[in-house]
Design a protein around this motif. Sequence first.
Motif, PDB file in Angstrom:
ATOM      1  N   LYS B   9      20.198 -27.314  58.421  1.00 47.35           N
ATOM      2  CA  LYS B   9      21.304 -26.877  58.510  1.00 47.35           C
ATOM      3  C   LYS B   9      21.538 -25.729  59.705  1.00 47.35           C
ATOM      4  O   LYS B   9      20.859 -24.464  59.459  1.00 47.35           O
ATOM      5  CB  LYS B   9      21.962 -26.936  56.972  1.00 47.35           C
ATOM      6  N   PHE B  16      27.186 -14.230  57.254  1.00 45.65           N
ATOM      7  CA  PHE B  16      26.234 -14.758  55.561  1.00 45.65           C
ATOM      8  C   PHE B  16      26.433 -12.821  56.252  1.00 45.65           C
ATOM      9  O   PHE B  16      25.977 -12.411  55.322  1.00 45.65           O
ATOM     10  CB  PHE B  16      25.018 -15.050  56.349  1.00 45.65           C
ATOM     11  N   GLN B  86       6.880 -25.407  49.782  1.00 44.15           N
ATOM     12  CA  GLN B  86       7.760 -23.908  49.024  1.00 44.15           C
ATOM     13  C   GLN B  86       9.580 -24.946  48.489  1.00 44.15           C
ATOM     14  O   GLN B  86       9.805 -23.797  47.868  1.00 44.15           O
ATOM     15  CB  GLN B  86       7.933 -23.551  50.548  1.00 44.15           C
ATOM     16  N   ILE B  90      12.299 -22.776  46.674  1.00 46.75           N
ATOM     17  CA  ILE B  90      13.746 -22.922  46.812  1.00 46.75           C
ATOM     18  C   ILE B  90      14.891 -23.487  46.141  1.00 46.75           C
ATOM     19  O   ILE B  90      15.367 -22.425  45.814  1.00 46.75           O
ATOM     20  CB  ILE B  90      13.676 -22.808  48.706  1.00 46.75           C
ATOM     21  N   ASN B  91      14.589 -24.745  45.802  1.00 47.62           N
ATOM     22  CA  ASN B  91      15.554 -25.176  45.019  1.00 47.62           C
ATOM     23  C   ASN B  91      15.986 -24.567  43.744  1.00 47.62           C
ATOM     24  O   ASN B  91      16.838 -24.228  43.654  1.00 47.62           O
ATOM     25  CB  ASN B  91      15.290 -26.637  45.697  1.00 47.62           C
ATOM     26  N   GLN B  93      14.700 -21.401  43.094  1.00 55.84           N
ATOM     27  CA  GLN B  93      16.026 -20.276  43.029  1.00 55.84           C
ATOM     28  C   GLN B  93      17.018 -20.064  43.446  1.00 55.84           C
ATOM     29  O   GLN B  93      18.020 -19.599  43.137  1.00 55.84           O
ATOM     30  CB  GLN B  93      14.534 -19.249  43.905  1.00 55.84           C
ATOM     31  N   GLU B  94      17.494 -21.163  44.449  1.00 56.06           N
ATOM     32  CA  GLU B  94      18.895 -21.463  44.280  1.00 56.06           C
ATOM     33  C   GLU B  94      19.467 -21.930  42.680  1.00 56.06           C
ATOM     34  O   GLU B  94      20.657 -20.873  42.785  1.00 56.06           O
ATOM     35  CB  GLU B  94      18.813 -22.250  45.384  1.00 56.06           C
ATOM     36  N   ALA B  97      20.135 -18.085  41.141  1.00 53.71           N
ATOM     37  CA  ALA B  97      21.000 -17.703  41.440  1.00 53.71           C
ATOM     38  C   ALA B  97      22.486 -18.436  41.317  1.00 53.71           C
ATOM     39  O   ALA B  97      23.200 -17.213  40.547  1.00 53.71           O
ATOM     40  CB  ALA B  97      19.962 -17.400  43.435  1.00 53.71           C
ATOM     41  N   ASP B  98      22.678 -19.489  41.638  1.00 51.70           N
ATOM     42  CA  ASP B  98      23.742 -19.913  41.057  1.00 51.70           C
ATOM     43  C   ASP B  98      23.836 -19.172  39.561  1.00 51.70           C
ATOM     44  O   ASP B  98      25.297 -18.662  39.466  1.00 51.70           O
ATOM     45  CB  ASP B  98      23.791 -21.627  40.823  1.00 51.70           C
ATOM     46  N   ALA B 101      24.638 -15.798  39.509  1.00 51.22           N
ATOM     47  CA  ALA B 101      25.586 -15.404  40.365  1.00 51.22           C
ATOM     48  C   ALA B 101      27.151 -16.359  39.453  1.00 51.22           C
ATOM     49  O   ALA B 101      28.541 -15.111  39.209  1.00 51.22           O
ATOM     50  CB  ALA B 101      25.680 -16.585  41.279  1.00 51.22           C
ATOM     51  N   TYR B 104      27.595 -14.077  35.974  1.00 48.56           N
ATOM     52  CA  TYR B 104      28.538 -12.281  37.013  1.00 48.56           C
ATOM     53  C   TYR B 104      29.757 -12.520  37.740  1.00 48.56           C
ATOM     54  O   TYR B 104      30.644 -11.114  37.232  1.00 48.56           O
ATOM     55  CB  TYR B 104      27.430 -12.136  38.235  1.00 48.56           C
TER      56      TYR B 104
END
Lengths: 250, 161
Positions: B9, B16, B86, B90-91, B93-94, B97-98, B101, B104
Amino acid sequence: MLSRVVLASAGALKTSAPITASFLPVSKSFHISCQSWTPVPPLPEEGGKVRHGLFPEEFFQFLYPKTGVTGPYMFGLGLSTYLLSKEIYVINHETFSAISIGIVILYAVKKFGKNVAEFADKLNEAKVQKAQEVKDLAMSSLQEAIEAEKKEQWRTEGRVHLFDAKRNNVAMILETNYRERLHMVYNEVKKRLDYQVGLQHLQRRLAQEHMVNWVEKSVIQSITPQQEKESIAKCISDLKGLAKTAQAKV
Amino acid sequence: MSGRRVAMKAVDWLAFGERVPPNQRAMFNALKTRSDALSSRLTSLSEKPPSIDWVYYRKVVMKAGMVDEFEKKYNAVTIPEPIDTQVEKINAQEQEADKSAKSYIQASKDRISKYEKELTKFKNMIPFDQMTIEDLNDAFPETKLDKEKYPFWPHKPISEL
């Protein structure tokens, strides 16, 4: 304004069980049946109008229809004559001290009244100003806090890009690795083939040179001494002939 | 996630970068330089290696059958694709994070509503020159004089005058 103070203090005295010397917090204890919590209207800028500093204007207006402009003054004159003549008001030493003190007070008020009033107003103004600043500061800082929170929320949207970048990096590394492997295979095979080709060329060159040297050597060997003398004599005669022609040219 | 051409992508570095807070700028720059280095390395390598000219080699090389053998083996070789270890991490972690977030943002919205409530309270306050001391104590409770604790005037410790 005075009534409000009275209200406050009276209410305080009423609510304190043992009556102390302090004023307790105000509570609206008079007129309980028709109390309203609407805010008190602001104080008027000017006080009631007075004439000669003492007598309210309403008195003069009240008497105006009946007696005109001079009515209240005649009333005052008549009243003072009555008081003096009937000795209801006795003139004594106090009268003169009252008159002199009155003159001094009048002079002082006329000269310094305005300044004192302005000073008092300034003090009040400062208090209100301070409170206003506090309020403004609080409001502006709240606004800024709201803005900052909204900005932080906007910032969290960036995490999508972060993970996309990470995945892209991983994909790039994998792809690079694969391509490097392809290239390595190609290079190795090509190296080996080129080695063979180079080897062959080298061998051919060596063989050629060796053969040439060998041919030369054998030719030189085959030259007999007789042939050598003949060839040298021929060379010398050729050179002489050339020298003659060269001299002629020059 | 196998498959040679993992769809990459396009990352909008500008958007960013705008959203990066100043205290994480250094990390962002490091990530960007790393990504740029990787992409430049990728583009420097062609997708397929150039093809070997078998006809020429067959003509030149004199060893019998060597070129044929090489050609056969070269075309038969398959290079294994590198395995991806990996992307699952990463997924994961995402996802985390979602979640964080979202929580928050929720807390932030609560804070905003609290601030807005106080802001309306300030906006709807009557102007100071129409207030009595009662009204002032209602609006700013800290101005209220504690008459129980300090029964004598000025109803607050002298140091606070």
